[in-house]
Design an enzyme around this catalytic site. Structure first.
Site, PDB file in Angstrom:
ATOM      1  N   GLU A  21     -18.718  25.814  15.173  1.00 26.54           N
ATOM      2  CA  GLU A  21     -19.001  24.733  14.243  1.00 26.54           C
ATOM      3  C   GLU A  21     -17.719  24.141  13.631  1.00 26.54           C
ATOM      4  O   GLU A  21     -17.770  23.352  12.702  1.00 26.54           O
ATOM      5  CB  GLU A  21     -19.956  25.212  13.144  1.00 26.54           C
ATOM      6  CG  GLU A  21     -21.323  25.563  13.687  1.00 26.54           C
ATOM      7  CD  GLU A  21     -22.346  25.874  12.607  1.00 26.54           C
ATOM      8  OE1 GLU A  21     -22.086  25.627  11.412  1.00 26.54           O
ATOM      9  OE2 GLU A  21     -23.422  26.376  12.982  1.00 26.54           O
ATOM     10  N   CYS A  38     -27.627  31.452   8.704  1.00 27.69           N
ATOM     11  CA  CYS A  38     -27.129  32.513   7.837  1.00 27.69           C
ATOM     12  C   CYS A  38     -25.693  32.909   8.160  1.00 27.69           C
ATOM     13  O   CYS A  38     -25.033  33.546   7.341  1.00 27.69           O
ATOM     14  CB  CYS A  38     -28.051  33.723   7.885  1.00 27.69           C
ATOM     15  SG  CYS A  38     -28.334  34.368   9.536  1.00 27.69           S
ATOM     16  N   HIS A  39     -25.185  32.504   9.310  1.00 28.30           N
ATOM     17  CA  HIS A  39     -23.788  32.798   9.649  1.00 28.30           C
ATOM     18  C   HIS A  39     -22.825  31.996   8.778  1.00 28.30           C
ATOM     19  O   HIS A  39     -21.635  32.283   8.748  1.00 28.30           O
ATOM     20  CB  HIS A  39     -23.529  32.498  11.136  1.00 28.30           C
ATOM     21  CG  HIS A  39     -23.827  31.099  11.542  1.00 28.30           C
ATOM     22  ND1 HIS A  39     -25.118  30.668  11.791  1.00 28.30           N
ATOM     23  CD2 HIS A  39     -23.019  30.025  11.725  1.00 28.30           C
ATOM     24  CE1 HIS A  39     -25.076  29.388  12.126  1.00 28.30           C
ATOM     25  NE2 HIS A  39     -23.810  28.974  12.089  1.00 28.30           N
ATOM     26  N   ASN A  99     -32.946  37.380   7.599  1.00 31.45           N
ATOM     27  CA  ASN A  99     -33.354  36.078   8.133  1.00 31.45           C
ATOM     28  C   ASN A  99     -33.996  36.270   9.509  1.00 31.45           C
ATOM     29  O   ASN A  99     -33.351  36.764  10.434  1.00 31.45           O
ATOM     30  CB  ASN A  99     -32.114  35.179   8.229  1.00 31.45           C
ATOM     31  CG  ASN A  99     -32.370  33.848   8.890  1.00 31.45           C
ATOM     32  OD1 ASN A  99     -33.482  33.480   9.209  1.00 31.45           O
ATOM     33  ND2 ASN A  99     -31.294  33.111   9.098  1.00 31.45           N
ATOM     34  N   TYR A 103     -22.423  34.302  -1.007  1.00 34.13           N
ATOM     35  CA  TYR A 103     -23.598  34.988  -1.527  1.00 34.13           C
ATOM     36  C   TYR A 103     -23.758  34.676  -3.013  1.00 34.13           C
ATOM     37  O   TYR A 103     -24.868  34.429  -3.485  1.00 34.13           O
ATOM     38  CB  TYR A 103     -23.489  36.503  -1.297  1.00 34.13           C
ATOM     39  CG  TYR A 103     -23.423  36.858   0.175  1.00 34.13           C
ATOM     40  CD1 TYR A 103     -24.568  36.846   0.963  1.00 34.13           C
ATOM     41  CD2 TYR A 103     -22.218  37.193   0.771  1.00 34.13           C
ATOM     42  CE1 TYR A 103     -24.518  37.161   2.308  1.00 34.13           C
ATOM     43  CE2 TYR A 103     -22.153  37.511   2.125  1.00 34.13           C
ATOM     44  CZ  TYR A 103     -23.305  37.487   2.882  1.00 34.13           C
ATOM     45  OH  TYR A 103     -23.247  37.795   4.221  1.00 34.13           O
TER      46      TYR A 103
END
Length: 129
Positions: free
Chosen positions: A123, A94-95, A86, A63
């Site tokens: 991912e 956003c994760h 979002n 952030y």
């Protein structure tokens, strides 16, 4: 029964493309989305969401780093609010945003933090909650 269940389904090419690309993402064959998205929000929120679109599959930011990149150091909470608002999670990743300490904080989708952890692991990123 949900509201509007009795109405006929209207097919939409953009939504069909989004569904296909999300299926590919979850199957592990897609790393980028090219679904046209029209983001509606305050100038601050849309700036945060636009910055999120630059985060590549399997990468992380914080952030604080987002705030710095937008010229707003110290805006961690406001950045967090924008990330949490979002409108198209996963498509705009956003994760991939963590606290400045690297801790996994809230996630507005699915079951919250467990969903965020799953997406990160999907991912190739393994972190402790």
């Amino acid at each position: 029964m949900l509201p509007h269940d009795d109405l006929p389904e209207n097919r939409d090419a953009v939504l069909e493309k989004a569904a296909l690309q999300l299926d590919e993402y979850f199957a592990g064959t897609r790393r980028e989305f090219d679904v046209p998205v029209h983001l509606i929000g305050t100038p601050f929120r849309t700036a945060v969401w636009e910055r999120l679109t630059a985060l590549e599959y399997g990468t992380l930011t914080t952030y604080g780093e987002l705030g710095l990149s937008l010229g707003h150091p110290g805006y961690g909470r406001a950045i967090g609010g924008a990330v949490g608002a979002n409108p198209v999670p996963i498509i705009i990743g956003c994760h991939r945003v963590l606290s400045s300490s690297g801790k996994i904080t809230g996630y507005s989708g699915g079951e919250g933090i467990p969903t965020k952890l799953w997406l990160l692991e999907h991912e190739g990123i393994t972190l402790a909650a």
